[in-house]
Design a protein around this motif. Structure first.
Motif, PDB file in Angstrom:
ATOM      1  N   THR A 134       0.813  -1.211   0.000  1.00  0.00           N
ATOM      2  CA  THR A 134       0.000   0.000   0.000  1.00  0.00           C
ATOM      3  C   THR A 134       0.848   1.264   0.000  1.00  0.00           C
ATOM      4  N   ASP A 135       1.856   1.295   0.854  1.00  0.00           N
ATOM      5  CA  ASP A 135       2.713   2.472   0.993  1.00  0.00           C
ATOM      6  C   ASP A 135       4.111   2.148   0.491  1.00  0.00           C
ATOM      7  N   PRO A 136       4.559   2.765  -0.624  1.00  0.00           N
ATOM      8  CA  PRO A 136       5.897   2.469  -1.158  1.00  0.00           C
ATOM      9  C   PRO A 136       7.019   2.745  -0.161  1.00  0.00           C
ATOM     10  N   HIS A 137       6.746   3.616   0.820  1.00  0.00           N
ATOM     11  CA  HIS A 137       7.785   3.981   1.788  1.00  0.00           C
ATOM     12  C   HIS A 137       7.677   3.201   3.098  1.00  0.00           C
ATOM     13  N   GLY A 138       6.670   2.328   3.196  1.00  0.00           N
ATOM     14  CA  GLY A 138       6.502   1.536   4.407  1.00  0.00           C
ATOM     15  C   GLY A 138       6.540   0.064   4.076  1.00  0.00           C
ATOM     16  N   PRO A 139       7.662  -0.624   4.280  1.00  0.00           N
ATOM     17  CA  PRO A 139       7.824  -2.025   3.855  1.00  0.00           C
ATOM     18  C   PRO A 139       6.703  -2.920   4.367  1.00  0.00           C
ATOM     19  N   ALA A 140       6.240  -3.806   3.504  1.00  0.00           N
ATOM     20  CA  ALA A 140       5.204  -4.775   3.861  1.00  0.00           C
ATOM     21  C   ALA A 140       5.757  -6.186   3.711  1.00  0.00           C
ATOM     22  N   VAL A 141       5.444  -7.041   4.678  1.00  0.00           N
ATOM     23  CA  VAL A 141       5.898  -8.436   4.661  1.00  0.00           C
ATOM     24  C   VAL A 141       4.705  -9.326   4.964  1.00  0.00           C
ATOM     25  N   MET A 142       4.554 -10.385   4.170  1.00  0.00           N
ATOM     26  CA  MET A 142       3.487 -11.363   4.416  1.00  0.00           C
ATOM     27  C   MET A 142       4.074 -12.761   4.482  1.00  0.00           C
ATOM     28  N   SER A 143       3.723 -13.506   5.514  1.00  0.00           N
ATOM     29  CA  SER A 143       4.065 -14.920   5.597  1.00  0.00           C
ATOM     30  C   SER A 143       2.910 -15.724   5.044  1.00  0.00           C
ATOM     31  N   GLY A 144       3.243 -16.786   4.299  1.00  0.00           N
ATOM     32  CA  GLY A 144       2.178 -17.536   3.666  1.00  0.00           C
ATOM     33  C   GLY A 144       2.404 -19.027   3.643  1.00  0.00           C
ATOM     34  N   VAL A 145       1.304 -19.744   3.442  1.00  0.00           N
ATOM     35  CA  VAL A 145       1.295 -21.200   3.355  1.00  0.00           C
ATOM     36  C   VAL A 145       0.415 -21.592   2.178  1.00  0.00           C
ATOM     37  N   GLY A 146       0.888 -22.507   1.353  1.00  0.00           N
ATOM     38  CA  GLY A 146       0.091 -22.996   0.244  1.00  0.00           C
ATOM     39  C   GLY A 146       0.211 -24.500   0.106  1.00  0.00           C
ATOM     40  N   PHE A 147      -0.899 -25.134  -0.196  1.00  0.00           N
ATOM     41  CA  PHE A 147      -0.868 -26.586  -0.431  1.00  0.00           C
ATOM     42  C   PHE A 147      -2.013 -26.953  -1.365  1.00  0.00           C
ATOM     43  N   PRO A 148      -1.798 -27.914  -2.258  1.00  0.00           N
ATOM     44  CA  PRO A 148      -2.834 -28.313  -3.199  1.00  0.00           C
ATOM     45  C   PRO A 148      -3.811 -29.294  -2.560  1.00  0.00           C
ATOM     46  N   PRO A 149      -5.006 -29.429  -3.122  1.00  0.00           N
ATOM     47  CA  PRO A 149      -5.959 -30.416  -2.603  1.00  0.00           C
ATOM     48  C   PRO A 149      -5.379 -31.822  -2.579  1.00  0.00           C
ATOM     49  N   SER A 150      -4.434 -32.110  -3.483  1.00  0.00           N
ATOM     50  CA  SER A 150      -3.860 -33.459  -3.565  1.00  0.00           C
ATOM     51  C   SER A 150      -3.055 -33.842  -2.332  1.00  0.00           C
ATOM     52  N   LEU A 151      -2.741 -32.867  -1.471  1.00  0.00           N
ATOM     53  CA  LEU A 151      -2.040 -33.217  -0.236  1.00  0.00           C
ATOM     54  C   LEU A 151      -2.917 -34.115   0.634  1.00  0.00           C
ATOM     55  N   PHE A 152      -4.239 -33.972   0.473  1.00  0.00           N
ATOM     56  CA  PHE A 152      -5.195 -34.830   1.165  1.00  0.00           C
ATOM     57  C   PHE A 152      -5.897 -35.659   0.093  1.00  0.00           C
TER      58      PHE A 152
END
Length: 298
Positions: free
Chosen positions: A88-106
């Motif tokens: 949102t703000d070019p002067h205010g660093p943004a960090v997001m942690s994420g998790v992804g997995f496909p349906p095939s994992l189950f």
């Protein structure tokens, strides 16, 4: 130089390079200040995606909806949904942690059919959970716990499955409540498919001389539909998106390779070094050479 296009399957979905294909779980911590234009480009995949904002704020797009994410907010993106995000703000660093997995994992069976398939069949693109919501607080904690796991440690897969089960149960509990603002698929499905096809074509042919006619022929749409739906889903005109995608690839090559400026410009589909330099400076404020010498953002 060998070209490495984005990998897609027969349905034009992005294929994620999981570290262990026998246990397809992906985790990340994206620092948006390190991305050219502070943007994660529009893409999709068959994985379920969860994220929590660690620092700063983001504009997160699922399909046509923009979700404003602040620190400690969570996001869920359903399987096969177009999405993108921008700091949102070019002067205010943004960090997001994420998790992804496909349906095939189950694997397909009673567990998959009872708990996962209904969500995939819902007209649901995704949802945001604000930091103050108890569900959001629990989801954020589980996402962080998964990201902290060491995949080298004995028992990693069992610990990860345990946490993923808790993550999904929390998601189902949130979905079961009726008073939340979910993002639903309101437009005909084929509109999103058109855009996915055009984006896939750009990803695979960005080094070539792409025309609007190429996109309309590939996606079997009219010129007016091409412009209308491309802007609706990506916020950009087709040629604007093409050039920004080329510049994004060029920025990565400037930082990660020793190729000359002219070689990078040519590889990324620009007709001349001067034109490449002009567009690059307009977009990033500095020349390609200055960008190469600049220290990467932390």
């Amino acid at each position: 130089m060998e070209k490495n296009p984005v990998k897609t399957d027969k349905d034009l979905r992005e294929l994620i390079d999981y570290k262990d294909v026998s246990f397809p779980l992906d985790t990340w911590a994206d620092a948006y200040s390190s991305f050219p234009d502070y943007t994660l480009n529009c893409h999709w995949h068959n994985a379920f995606e969860f994220g929590t904002v660690i620092k700063g704020s983001l504009d997160f797009y699922t399909g046509e909806a923009c979700l404003k994410l602040e620190k400690d907010d969570c996001i869920f993106v359903n399987s096969n949904v177009l999405h993108m995000a921008k700091q949102t703000d070019p002067h205010g660093p943004a960090v997001m942690s994420g998790v992804g997995f496909p349906p095939s994992l189950f694997p397909d069976g009673s567990i998959f059919q009872k708990y996962f398939q209904p969500v995939m069949k819902m007209p649901l693109q995704g949802f945001r959970i604000e930091a103050g919501n108890p569900h959001g607080q629990r989801l954020a904690g589980i996402i962080k716990d998964i990201c902290r796991l060491s995949d080298e440690a004995y028992g990693y897969e069992l610990r990860a499955l345990s946490l993923l089960s808790r993550l999904w149960l929390e998601t189902l509990a949130y979905l079961s409540e009726k008073d939340h603002p979910f993002v639903l698929k309101e437009t005909p499905h084929h509109h999103g498919t058109m855009v996915k096809q055009m984006i896939s074509y750009i990803q695979e042919h960005f080094a070539d001389n792409i025309t609007i006619q190429d996109l309309t022929d590939y996606a079997h749409v009219s010129r007016s539909e091409c412009f209308r739906f491309f802007r609706r889903y990506t916020g950009k005109k087709p040629m604007e998106y093409i050039n920004e995608y080329r510049l994004l690839q060029a920025a990565g090559l400037l930082r990660d390779t020793s190729l000359s400026i002219s070689e990078i410009g040519s590889f990324c589909g620009f007709c001349s070094s001067s034109y490449f330099g002009k567009l690059f400076k307009e977009k990033y404020g500095i020349s390609p050479l200055a960008y190469r010498k600049e220290e990467p953002a932390n």
